[in-house]
Scaffold this active site. Structure first.
Site, PDB file in Angstrom:
ATOM      1  CD  GLU A  36      -2.955  -0.019  -0.387  1.00 52.01           C
ATOM      2  OE1 GLU A  36      -3.202   1.040  -0.341  1.00 52.01           O
ATOM      3  OE2 GLU A  36      -3.442  -0.862  -1.046  1.00 52.01           O
ATOM      4  CG  HIS A  38       5.636   0.231  -3.418  1.00 51.66           C
ATOM      5  ND1 HIS A  38       5.716  -0.994  -2.729  1.00 51.66           N
ATOM      6  CD2 HIS A  38       6.867   0.539  -3.385  1.00 51.66           C
ATOM      7  CE1 HIS A  38       6.846  -1.273  -2.331  1.00 51.66           C
ATOM      8  NE2 HIS A  38       7.547  -0.235  -2.764  1.00 51.66           N
TER       9      HIS A  38
HETATM   10  P1  AMP Z   1      11.329   0.744  -3.008  1.00 55.90           P
HETATM   11  O1  AMP Z   1      10.515  -0.178  -3.673  1.00 55.90           O
HETATM   12  O2  AMP Z   1      11.445   0.371  -1.531  1.00 55.90           O
HETATM   13  O3  AMP Z   1      12.478   1.205  -3.555  1.00 55.90           O
HETATM   14  O4  AMP Z   1      10.219   2.229  -2.476  1.00 55.90           O
HETATM   15  C1  AMP Z   1       9.702   2.838  -3.694  1.00 55.90           C
HETATM   16  C2  AMP Z   1       9.121   3.966  -3.343  1.00 55.90           C
HETATM   17  O5  AMP Z   1       8.177   3.785  -2.361  1.00 55.90           O
HETATM   18  C3  AMP Z   1      10.054   4.723  -2.539  1.00 55.90           C
HETATM   19  O6  AMP Z   1       9.992   6.204  -2.801  1.00 55.90           O
HETATM   20  C4  AMP Z   1       9.590   4.604  -1.124  1.00 55.90           C
HETATM   21  O7  AMP Z   1       9.957   5.673  -0.332  1.00 55.90           O
HETATM   22  C5  AMP Z   1       8.394   4.553  -1.146  1.00 55.90           C
HETATM   23  N1  AMP Z   1       7.591   3.764   0.122  1.00 55.90           N
HETATM   24  C6  AMP Z   1       8.038   2.551   0.339  1.00 55.90           C
HETATM   25  N2  AMP Z   1       7.395   2.296   1.635  1.00 55.90           N
HETATM   26  C7  AMP Z   1       6.473   3.185   1.785  1.00 55.90           C
HETATM   27  C8  AMP Z   1       5.736   3.511   2.944  1.00 55.90           C
HETATM   28  N3  AMP Z   1       5.375   2.550   3.683  1.00 55.90           N
HETATM   29  N4  AMP Z   1       4.756   4.925   2.651  1.00 55.90           N
HETATM   30  C9  AMP Z   1       5.114   5.347   1.752  1.00 55.90           C
HETATM   31  N5  AMP Z   1       6.100   5.324   0.747  1.00 55.90           N
HETATM   32  C10 AMP Z   1       6.692   4.393   0.745  1.00 55.90           C
END
Ligand code: AMP
Length: 286
Positions: A36, A38
């Site tokens: 959620e 993402h």
């Molecule tokens: P990642 O797949 O971990 O590289 O994350 C992709 C994007 O999703 C990044 O900009 C993260 O900061 C964002 N993201 C990951 N987890 C969360 C979360 N719990 N709440 C909001 N954004 C998130």
């Protein structure tokens, strides 16, 4: 219909068509194993842009040699379904060779924002992040790109890069999405055993405590950090990488909470490294 795209050439073709139609483009870069958190970024992009592009790429250059690159969760089929349900137009999931073609030898180094906290614990991490994000932004050429506050320092590093390199893309940062019990959503949460998942709540509890202390008038950063550490260390196997109270713009440590202060932490639970943060709303007393 959502398009699944694997090559830069195909992506450029798709983007050109959208541009010719005069639609705006919103872009959400991810490493997949979507949740959620993402999807909240995807929805923000959907609300603001005519065409939404999501990339799914586990970027090898942002992982250290002893980190979890090879075991990072990969759930592509499920990710594609989730994105289709959110009305995403293009999913870009390139191979490693497509992104880092033979002979790749150019890197983006962001300065001070990339040095402390994650930069210190994960040498080279932000160099890999900044490089891949710049590459992806150049491939997609979006009007706006969406990032999560969950990775607070990453968002700061990307904002710095976008400003310094005159990127035409708006950088948007969206709030942290949490599980009902407070644990920040993360692809890495799925590594946790049920018992460790429970212990991982100490991250959230320590942030809640920090907020309460500030509300009660505590202003001394060392006292607050010490109390946060106590909460985290109450989980038997918790290993703290850092508990930091820093200026939200410069990331420099603060001594007194006299304005918005970032409380940021990185903790290993059962060998899974988790990060979380919040802004403490301290005000000058008197
Ligand atoms: P990642 O797949 O971990 O590289 O994350 C992709 C994007 O999703 C990044 O900009 C993260 O900061 C964002 N993201 C990951 N987890 C969360 C979360 N719990 N709440 C909001 N954004 C998130």
């Amino acid at each position: 219909m959502q398009k699944l795209i694997k090559t830069v050439a195909e992506l450029r073709e798709g983007i050109d068509v959208v541009r010719r139609r005069g639609q705006s483009i919103g872009f959400v870069p991810t490493m997949g194993a979507l949740h959620e958190g993402h999807l909240s970024l995807v929805r923000a992009a959907r609300a603001e842009c005519g065409c939404v592009v999501v990339s799914i790429f586990v970027n090898p250059t942002q992982f250290g040699p002893n980190e979890d690159f090879s075991k990072y969760p990969r759930t592509l089929d499920n990710d594609i379904e989730l994105l289709a349900a959110c009305g995403v137009n293009m999913v870009f999931c390139p191979s490693e060779n497509e992104v880092y073609r033979k002979g790749h030898d150019t890197w983006v180094e962001v300065g001070a924002a990339a040095v402390p906290l994650e930069g210190e614990c994960r040498p080279g991490h932000f160099r890999g992040v900044a490089t891949v994000v710049l590459k992806l932004l150049n491939m997609v050429r979006p009007d706006a790109a969406y990032f999560g506050q969950k990775d607070y320092q990453q968002a700061l590093v990307i904002r710095r890069m976008a400003a310094d390199l005159d990127l035409p893309t708006e950088i948007r940062v969206c709030p942290i999405v949490r599980e009902p019990d407070g644990l920040a959503m993360s692809s890495r949460n799925r590594y946790l055993s049920p018992a460790a998942r429970q212990r991982a709540l100490v991250l959230w509890k320590s942030l809640v405590l920090a907020n309460e202390l500030v509300e009660q008038g505590e202003r001394d950063a060392r006292t607050i950090a010490a109390r946060m550490r106590e909460v985290i260390e109450s989980a038997e196997d918790a290993r703290i990488d850092y508990v930091a109270l820093v200026d939200p713009d410069s990331l420099r440590p603060v001594e007194n909470i006299e304005g918005p202060t970032l409380a940021a932490l990185a903790v290993k639970i059962e060998n899974t490294r988790l990060i979380d943060n919040c802004i403490l709303r301290g005000e000058r007393r008197g």
